[in-house]
Write a protein that holds these residues in place. Structure first.
Motif, mmCIF file in Angstrom:
data_model
loop_
_atom_site.group_PDB
_atom_site.id
_atom_site.type_symbol
_atom_site.label_atom_id
_atom_site.label_comp_id
_atom_site.label_asym_id
_atom_site.label_seq_id
_atom_site.Cartn_x
_atom_site.Cartn_y
_atom_site.Cartn_z
ATOM 1 N N GLU A 1 0.902 -1.188 -0.195
ATOM 2 C CA GLU A 1 0.213 -0.283 0.071
ATOM 3 C C GLU A 1 0.829 1.179 0.124
ATOM 4 O O GLU A 1 1.295 1.313 1.202
ATOM 5 N N TYR A 2 1.113 2.427 -1.286
ATOM 6 C CA TYR A 2 1.530 3.390 -1.336
ATOM 7 C C TYR A 2 0.924 4.164 -1.002
ATOM 8 O O TYR A 2 -0.006 4.290 -2.526
ATOM 9 N N GLU A 3 0.797 5.382 -0.182
ATOM 10 C CA GLU A 3 0.522 7.052 -0.995
ATOM 11 C C GLU A 3 -1.348 6.270 -0.253
ATOM 12 O O GLU A 3 -1.600 6.999 -1.978
ATOM 13 N N LYS B 1 -0.111 -0.425 -4.913
ATOM 14 C CA LYS B 1 1.322 -0.579 -5.941
ATOM 15 C C LYS B 1 1.715 -1.566 -5.800
ATOM 16 O O LYS B 1 2.103 -2.326 -4.398
ATOM 17 N N ALA C 1 11.215 -1.565 -4.846
ATOM 18 C CA ALA C 1 10.777 -0.266 -4.825
ATOM 19 C C ALA C 1 11.700 0.646 -4.941
ATOM 20 O O ALA C 1 10.912 1.450 -6.276
ATOM 21 N N ILE D 1 11.536 4.035 -5.417
ATOM 22 C CA ILE D 1 10.960 4.404 -4.232
ATOM 23 C C ILE D 1 12.198 4.417 -3.006
ATOM 24 O O ILE D 1 12.604 2.834 -2.413
ATOM 25 N N LYS E 1 11.574 6.274 2.363
ATOM 26 C CA LYS E 1 10.101 6.912 1.982
ATOM 27 C C LYS E 1 9.610 5.216 1.976
ATOM 28 O O LYS E 1 8.581 5.497 2.399
ATOM 29 N N LEU E 2 10.396 4.099 1.624
ATOM 30 C CA LEU E 2 9.608 2.994 1.625
ATOM 31 C C LEU E 2 9.096 2.790 2.947
ATOM 32 O O LEU E 2 7.346 2.040 3.185
ATOM 33 N N ASN F 1 6.563 5.407 4.621
ATOM 34 C CA ASN F 1 5.022 4.947 3.734
ATOM 35 C C ASN F 1 4.210 4.132 4.523
ATOM 36 O O ASN F 1 3.116 4.089 5.118
ATOM 37 N N GLU G 1 0.435 4.630 6.748
ATOM 38 C CA GLU G 1 -0.459 4.038 6.126
ATOM 39 C C GLU G 1 -1.342 3.197 7.654
ATOM 40 O O GLU G 1 -2.138 3.304 8.003
#
Length: 323
Positions: free
Chosen positions: A208-210, A214, A303, A308, A312-313, A316, A320
């Motif tokens: 789950e990304y942003e 994904k 990623a 990514i 960031k990974l 995020n 989430e």
């Protein structure tokens, strides 16, 4: 500033790999947003390590700790435990009882996906293709002819609940089956025997990304060993090619199946699943819900391919979870 407990270690043969993954998360977490803590969850102790590696016990009553007379509680748990009790959901049920948010799927989904046999029965119900398999529990009468009739040769013998390819054997001759079964039963009291699928093997991350699902770029696995075993995974005995050298049609089919499997299994957070292509069709092998997170692990490489970076990974995953 949010306090983040990165849980690592665990109770299985994957403890060293988990400590590596956990430390990568710790080293790459954005210090402007989070105060990360390394939490070792081991059979003999649950402790928090400070910057000097001093250990402070975890109070299991509320999963807090005390450092220099100051009580510390956590806003979120980053789950980096491969195997038990992180990947099989056991510790996540405890966090749910305490109302602590974490980066994995709910405990039931984690327990389900840690059980290869039950995972296969769920995905089959959604029309996902899989290898032919036979299940055995310790103590069952073993009818070798019946097994070979169903799965053929070569075949794979795997513990039902274990990760990092511990206890797996590829059986090419009938007389090797007994030894392979004993090896798998040393890891688990349940096992499965699967038909050998001869095709390109790929591993693909879905996260789950942003706020959206994904699908990452798949990695093609070319093992120097007989299959993608522990040595191939961790000791460099395999080539891992990201993105995989597969046709547009194969990629389209894989992306669609990977998404379908993630949803069918009720996943959240990270996942990485293995598939083998027969023709253009991906056959589902298994799913990892706490994949390796070291810089040369597959999910971080996939990623990176998607633009990514590690910080960031990881941030995020926490955002989430906190939503």
């Amino acid at each position: 500033m949010k306090n983040i407990a990165i849980i690592m270690g665990g109770y299985s043969s994957e403890v060293e790999i988990s400590l590596k993954s956990g430390n990568v998360v710790y080293n790459n977490l954005n210090r402007a947003l989070y105060k990360p803590y390394r939490v070792h969850i081991l059979k003999e102790k649950w402790v928090v390590l400070d910057d000097n590696d001093m250990e402070f016990p975890i109070n299991k009553h509320d999963f807090s700790t005390e450092i220099n007379n100051k009580k510390i509680t956590f806003d979120c748990v980053f789950n980096a435990i491969h195997g038990s009790p992180g990947e099989n959901g056991v510790i996540l049920a405890y966090f749910q009882l305490l109302g602590i948010k974490h980066t994995s799927a709910p405990f039931y989904q984690m327990a389900l996906t840690f059980n290869k046999r039950d995972t296969l029965s769920v995905v089959k119900a959604y029309g996902i293709k899989t290898a032919t398999s036979v299940y055995l529990n310790q103590g069952d009468t073993i009818n070798e002819n019946e097994i070979f009739e169903k799965v053929g040769l070569p075949c794979f013998v795997k513990p039902n609940n274990a990760g990092s390819s511990f206890g797996i054997s590829k059986v090419s001759k009938k007389e090797d089956l007994k030894k392979a079964i004993e090896k798998a039963f040393a890891e688990d009291s349940e096992l499965l025997i699967e038909s050998f699928l001869d095709g390109t093997e790929v591993s693909i991350g879905v996260i789950e990304y942003e706020g959206k699902l994904k699908v990452l770029a798949p990695t093609e696995i070319v093992s120097e060993n007989d299959f993608f075993d522990y040595e191939a995974k961790y000791l460099g005995k395999s080539q891992e090619i990201t993105p995989a050298r597969i046709s547009e049609t194969k990629l389209k089919n894989l992306n669609s199946v990977a998404k379908k499997v993630y949803k069918a299994l009720g996943m959240k957070g990270f996942s990485r699943a293995e598939y083998i292509f027969i023709g253009d069709e991906p056959y589902f092998i298994e799913i990892n819900t706490v994949p390796g997170l070291t810089s040369n692990s597959l999910l971080p490489m996939q990623a990176k391919e998607a633009g990514i970076p590690l910080d960031k990974l990881f941030s995020n995953a926490i955002e989430e979870a906190l939503k």
